[in-house]
Design an enzyme around this catalytic site. Sequence first.
Site, short mmCIF file in Angstrom:
data_model
loop_
_atom_site.label_atom_id
_atom_site.label_comp_id
_atom_site.label_asym_id
_atom_site.label_seq_id
_atom_site.Cartn_x
_atom_site.Cartn_y
_atom_site.Cartn_z
N TYR A 87 -30.58 36.60 31.90
CA TYR A 87 -30.31 35.51 30.97
C TYR A 87 -31.63 34.85 30.61
O TYR A 87 -32.48 34.62 31.48
CB TYR A 87 -29.39 34.47 31.64
CG TYR A 87 -29.10 33.26 30.78
CD1 TYR A 87 -27.93 33.18 30.01
CD2 TYR A 87 -29.99 32.18 30.72
CE1 TYR A 87 -27.67 32.07 29.21
CE2 TYR A 87 -29.73 31.08 29.92
CZ TYR A 87 -28.57 31.02 29.17
OH TYR A 87 -28.31 29.94 28.38
N GLU A 143 -30.62 31.67 22.61
CA GLU A 143 -30.15 32.23 23.89
C GLU A 143 -29.93 33.74 23.81
O GLU A 143 -29.40 34.24 22.82
CB GLU A 143 -28.83 31.54 24.26
CG GLU A 143 -28.23 32.00 25.58
CD GLU A 143 -26.81 31.48 25.78
OE1 GLU A 143 -26.63 30.49 26.49
OE2 GLU A 143 -25.87 32.09 25.20
#
Length: 369
Positions: free
Chosen positions: A99, A187
């Site tokens: 992530y 993101e």
Amino acid sequence: MKLHEYQAKEVFARYGLPVQVGVVIERPEQVARLDLRYPVVVKAQVLVGGRGKAGGVKLAKTPAEAEAHSRAILGMEIKGERVARLLIAPAAEILAEYYLAFVTDRATRSAVAVASAAGGVDIETVAQTTPEKIATLKIDPFLGCPPFQARALGRRLGFTAPLLDEFAGIAGNLYRLYWSEDAELAEINPLAVVGAGLLCVDAKLVLDDNAAYRHPDRPASEELTPLEQEARSHGLAYVELDGDIAVIGNGAGLVMSTLDLLAHFGGRAANFLDIGGGATTEGMRKALDIVQRKPGIRAIFINIFGGITRCDDVARGIVQEPPRVPASIRLTGTNEEEGQRILRAAGFTAGLDADETAKAAVALARGGR
Ligand code: GDP
Ligand code: MN
């Protein structure tokens, strides 16, 4: 404003971030005509997360399978959003999921890099259950995200050469994108390890609406209804709700308390429009035009407190665009006598008290007098 994954990936590609190049389709029959390497991944394009868990992301080995998945996912509802478009892209063979994001953090008044080796899943869950698996880095706006800091972040996730350098390159480019595009969130989840290196399998971008004027080429936001978009193009703040009373006020604080008042007396707002400070006759006319175009309006509540706004200007706007459904009007403040006189001359009555006029609006919506 949120972008769809396929839109975000177009931006990602411009900043040198590695993404799968896919095609957007709206009908299952389009699958047969695509020139793609199989297996492919079929992905619902909606502005909410967790599509995978909801069944909106499926792998397909053959065109027939891809068409069947497309048929199943198009029209599906994910967290209240209907799927109208799919992204179809060559599937990646994923070895590990990380992530990485840059997000505007109000608490530290800076951008913060958030990274984790526990990617792929909902990052909020990771943050709650195993916060030690999340690494953060506060960004100094004068430094940005230079390679030495990006590499330090990568090491905290367990990356070693040569992936460490690749991770640092991706972090640098993602920060450059976040900064140049005026994003609130950029993101990658998952940032996947594939045979050839790292790949942005998913892309999420939330852009700062306050900076929209710096990016005139941006697509219109799909979060707004057509009427909300039209109001915005006239510089009016207009929001749709699901009740039956249209609300017009001047100033955000007054409008919010007007909604509270209606709710207090048992009414439900269908929408609200803030004509702002220093509103003109034309602004009031346009406001009445817009709020009444929403279907299902049974009454209008106009709540004006004249300060810089002059009540006579507002009254002229009401007379020029007379309400088509019963209206309760409160008009008080600067030039209130003149405003009230203009309304009376045109056959309208207006009150001075917010509670009384709010109660009247609720009664009008119920069909009373
Ligand atoms: P989200 O659920 O809305 O965040 O959608 P994602 O794009 O992140 O996809 C959800 C999950 O589907 C990912 O975490 C992957 O595990 C899986 N996935 C998505 N694309 C691919 C792909 O190209 N290949 C493989 N093997 N899995 C994928
Ligand atoms: Mn994702």
